[in-house]
Design an enzyme around this catalytic site. Structure first.
Site, PDB file in Angstrom:
ATOM      1  N   LYS A  45       0.810  -1.228   0.000  1.00 52.37           N
ATOM      2  CA  LYS A  45       0.000   0.000   0.000  1.00 52.37           C
ATOM      3  C   LYS A  45       0.839   1.271   0.000  1.00 52.37           C
ATOM      4  O   LYS A  45       2.026   1.255   0.297  1.00 52.37           O
ATOM      5  CB  LYS A  45      -1.000  -0.047   1.154  1.00 52.37           C
ATOM      6  CG  LYS A  45      -2.163  -0.985   0.783  1.00 52.37           C
ATOM      7  CD  LYS A  45      -3.332  -0.903   1.693  1.00 52.37           C
ATOM      8  CE  LYS A  45      -4.444  -1.817   1.140  1.00 52.37           C
ATOM      9  NZ  LYS A  45      -5.439  -2.145   2.147  1.00 52.37           N
ATOM     10  N   ARG A  81      -3.821 -10.163   4.814  1.00 57.82           N
ATOM     11  CA  ARG A  81      -4.243 -10.097   3.410  1.00 57.82           C
ATOM     12  C   ARG A  81      -3.080  -9.570   2.585  1.00 57.82           C
ATOM     13  O   ARG A  81      -2.714  -8.403   2.694  1.00 57.82           O
ATOM     14  CB  ARG A  81      -5.461  -9.166   3.294  1.00 57.82           C
ATOM     15  CG  ARG A  81      -6.042  -9.083   1.898  1.00 57.82           C
ATOM     16  CD  ARG A  81      -7.201  -8.083   1.862  1.00 57.82           C
ATOM     17  NE  ARG A  81      -7.818  -8.054   0.564  1.00 57.82           N
ATOM     18  CZ  ARG A  81      -7.352  -7.359  -0.467  1.00 57.82           C
ATOM     19  NH1 ARG A  81      -6.250  -6.642  -0.349  1.00 57.82           N
ATOM     20  NH2 ARG A  81      -7.986  -7.379  -1.635  1.00 57.82           N
TER      21      ARG A  81
END
Ligand code: HH2
Length: 298
Positions: free
Chosen positions: A236, A270
């Site tokens: 991210k 995840r």
């Protein structure tokens, strides 16, 4: 039912729908591999738009150690444009169909839409991962309640198109914890059993670099709510903000964030790079010992 899956710490858990043992309850961190069937996901958009390629990718992630595969047909990256339910079903459901029964991994559908979740559950998914935490479509709670599926309720400020526009909080960690508690009360009121609820602070969803770091640093406050916590830090942009790295070069940052999250009690990780994170978490889990978090049933 009753399928036993190996968790990365070498412990076993039974995350089958309807099993009386909640995911993560026996202590092993679980990897959730990302299968994006989209043209525009922030890190792998367009790579697995073909259902055979996506299913093959999912099978590879499962072989690498993913206990859960999270299949999504709509990007939620900042600024992403929404797609219709029909389009999302066309992308995601053939992949669920191909993977159902072909892999020991649990299949999760990453969607905010009721019709997509319904079609994916019918095709063999056992988890509904709703990044809107049942706000986009409140009937999603009833669907989960009436199925045997687990659900992941995630915090997001606003909606993907606008969430990164000047996000502000009084105190990001207590605001996120209160939000997740409220969403959990809603799910319970709609009939979802508590042992089928997972919570996620929503790294990168309406948060600055500092907000994301505070959530990781004080993750224990989310873990203290008492449900398995999912963490989605993989590749991210806050990792790019900290390291200056482009999206394809964020694996070291991804590993660091996931190691920290495990140490602070996250249960489900995840990630896109399952094999690499699996090794890192296996060493971390062996080092930190039994998980610091508990669930109501454990
Ligand atoms: N992050 C993304 C999507 N779904 N679900 C949960 N529970 N937690 C997350 O952190 C999370 C999520 C975004 O990542 P990705 O799927 O790689 O990108 P995109 O949304 O662009 O497809």
């Amino acid at each position: 039912m009753g399928r036993r899956l190996e968790a990365v710490a070498g412990l076993t858990v039974d995350p089958s729908p309807g099993s009386n043992q909640p995911v993560g309850a026996s202590g092993g961190p679980l990897l959730m591999g990302v299968v994006n069937v989209t043209p525009d996901s922030f890190s792998d958009g367009g790579r697995f738009l073909d259902p055979d390629a996506a299913a093959e990718h999912g099978a590879r992630l499962a072989a690498d150690g993913a206990a859960i595969l999270d299949i999504g047909g709509e990007s939620t990256r900042p600024g992403a444009q929404p797609v219709t339910a029909e389009e999302e079903i066309e992308r995601a459901v053939p992949v669920v169909e191909r993977l159902a029964g072909a892999t020991p991994a649990r299949l999760s559908i990453d969607t905010m839409k009721l019709d997509v979740a319904r079609a994916a559950l019918a095709a063999g998914a056992g988890v509904v991962n709703d990044v809107s935490a049942f706000r986009a479509d409140p009937e999603m709670a009833g669907l989960v309640a009436s199925s045997a599926a687990d659900c992941c309720l995630m915090h997001m400020r606003g909606e993907p198109r606008t969430m990164q526009e000047d996000p502000r909080y009084d105190d990001v960690v207590s605001d996120v914890a209160s939000f997740l508690e409220e969403r959990m009360r809603f799910a319970l009121a709609e009939g979802v059993p508590e042992e089928r609820i997972w919570l996620d602070p929503g790294i990168g969803f309406g948060k600055t670099v500092e907000h994301n770091l505070a959530l990781l640093r004080r993750l224990g406050e989310i873990v203290a709510i008492g449900r398995p916590v999912v963490i989605g830090a993989s590749r991210k942009s806050f990792l790019g903000g900290l390291t200056g790295r482009e999206v394809d070069d964020r694996l070291p940052g991804t590993i660091a964030a996931n190691v920290m999250a495990l140490e602070r009690g996250a249960a489900i990780f995840r990630v896109h790079d399952v094999a690499e994170v699996r090794d890192a978490l296996r060493v971390t889990a062996a080092t930190v010992g039994p998980p610091p978090w508990t669930t109501p049933n454990s």
